[in-house]
Design a protein around this motif. Structure first.
Motif, short mmCIF file in Angstrom:
data_model
loop_
_atom_site.label_atom_id
_atom_site.label_comp_id
_atom_site.label_asym_id
_atom_site.label_seq_id
_atom_site.Cartn_x
_atom_site.Cartn_y
_atom_site.Cartn_z
N TYR A 277 0.81 -1.23 0.00
CA TYR A 277 0.00 0.00 0.00
C TYR A 277 0.84 1.27 0.00
O TYR A 277 0.33 2.35 0.33
N SER A 278 2.10 1.16 -0.36
CA SER A 278 3.00 2.33 -0.44
C SER A 278 2.97 3.17 0.83
O SER A 278 3.12 4.39 0.78
N TYR A 279 2.71 2.51 1.97
CA TYR A 279 2.76 3.14 3.29
C TYR A 279 1.61 4.13 3.51
O TYR A 279 0.86 4.02 4.45
N PHE A 280 1.48 5.10 2.62
CA PHE A 280 0.44 6.13 2.75
C PHE A 280 -0.83 5.78 1.98
O PHE A 280 -1.83 6.49 2.06
N GLY A 281 -0.79 4.72 1.18
CA GLY A 281 -1.88 4.36 0.31
C GLY A 281 -1.37 4.13 -1.10
O GLY A 281 -0.38 4.72 -1.52
N ASN A 286 3.31 8.92 -6.21
CA ASN A 286 3.06 9.89 -7.29
C ASN A 286 2.48 11.21 -6.79
O ASN A 286 2.22 12.11 -7.59
N LYS A 287 2.30 11.31 -5.49
CA LYS A 287 1.63 12.49 -4.92
C LYS A 287 2.53 13.33 -4.01
O LYS A 287 2.06 14.23 -3.33
N GLN A 288 3.83 13.02 -4.00
CA GLN A 288 4.71 13.70 -3.05
C GLN A 288 4.78 15.20 -3.28
O GLN A 288 4.94 15.98 -2.33
N ASP A 289 4.66 15.64 -4.52
CA ASP A 289 4.75 17.08 -4.81
C ASP A 289 3.68 17.87 -4.05
O ASP A 289 3.91 19.03 -3.68
#
Length: 315
Positions: A277-281, A286-289
């Motif tokens: 789940y990429s830790y954060f979901g 792809n949403k770090q920005d």
């Protein structure tokens, strides 16, 4: 113009200490904010060191809401972090967090930045139900959103996987004598969000205070760098001059439960949260920005290479 008081819980720890330093080490911010450092024992050398840097010292018992109210009285902003591992009781941590939220409302604090984490059980549709130290903090976040009203801004800092965990996780020598990191991730495809917790926390948390209303309700992915496990060990090999390899460790939810050890099962599921789940979901890489927009102006995050270069590795 008088300075705005920022009250920082856990000021001698990683997250609180980084938040404090992000202000005191920046002349522009130091001229704007006065730091009130909440410590358990103001007489300890670590607390006195904060006082020598210009912080006001105060005490609070997170289990006593009146104590919390007294500690934060007059504050413009509050940064709050709790420690699940002290009690290993998610209901106790949830209550401590609620006490902080309610105290901020009672004392007319303008902005609370809460150290939160993703709700693992909900992200995984119930599959990962044992990661209590995530879900208790997420529960406080949900509570804050329910009760904050129009007068209290609440923002959330969700720290990624600590780079500082790695020195104890990389074994000095595997069967073939090569230093090895073995976890239930895919070397080439698992996205691992990592943070230099002591250096970069304050860049996000103080940035949220600076953003004010724009940050209301926003949950920052507190990540210094996203990378794959193979990139991690390749970087470490280059920095140390010694070979380091990654070995995927097979693990399922069922296997994690077989240990019968609550802590072991919780930490194992934590690793599965990263893998699946990429830790954060899913897709969070792809949403770090969106989160980096809240960094303190001009701030530069640490890379894993920079962290590795300043760390002593025992292999």
């Amino acid at each position: 113009m008088s300075k705005k008081i920022l009250t920082i819980f856990g000021a001698t720890g990683n997250q609180g200490g980084s938040t404090l330093s992000a202000v005191l080490n920046n002349p522009t911010l130091a001229a704007k904010y006065k730091i009130r450092a909440i410590t358990r024992d103001p007489s300890k050398p670590s607390a006195q060191s904060l006082a020598s840097r210009g912080a006001e010292l105060a005490q609070a018992d997170l289990n006593d809401i009146e104590s919390v109210k007294k500690a934060i009285a007059g504050s413009h902003g509050v940064f709050a972090v709790t420690n699940y591992w002290e009690t290993m009781d998610k209901n106790a941590e949830l209550q401590q967090g609620k006490n902080i939220v309610d105290a901020c409302k009672s004392e007319a604090v303008k902005h609370l930045v809460w150290s939160s984490l993703p709700h693992a059980e909900k992200l995984s549709n119930g599959e990962l139900s044992k990661i209590e130290h995530f879900d208790s903090k997420a529960g406080v976040q949900e509570y804050a959103e329910q009760v904050k009203g129009d007068d209290l801004i609440v923002s959330y800092f969700m720290p990624a996987y600590f780079m500082s965990n790695l020195p104890t996780q990389i074994k000095a020598s595997g069967e073939d004598g090569v230093a090895t990191l073995s976890l239930p991730w895919n070397a080439a495809s698992t996205w691992l969000p990592m943070i230099d917790i002591r250096n970069d926390t304050g860049l996000f948390t103080v940035g949220l205070f600076e953003a004010g209303e724009r940050a209301n309700g926003f949950a920052v992915q507190g990540t210094s760098q996203w990378l794959h496990p193979q990139e991690l060990v390749d970087t470490l090999s280059a920095v140390s001059g010694k070979p380091v390899k990654f070995v995927e460790q097979p693990l399922t939810v069922e296997a994690a439960a077989q240990s019968g050890n609550k802590i072991a099962e919780e930490l194992a599921q934590n690793m599965l949260l990263i893998r699946d789940y990429s830790y954060f979901g899913k897709g969070a890489e792809n949403k770090q920005d969106e989160s980096d927009k809240f960094l303190v102006d001009g701030a530069k995050k640490s890379s894993f290479k920079q962290f590795a270069e300043k760390t002593q590795w025992q292999f």
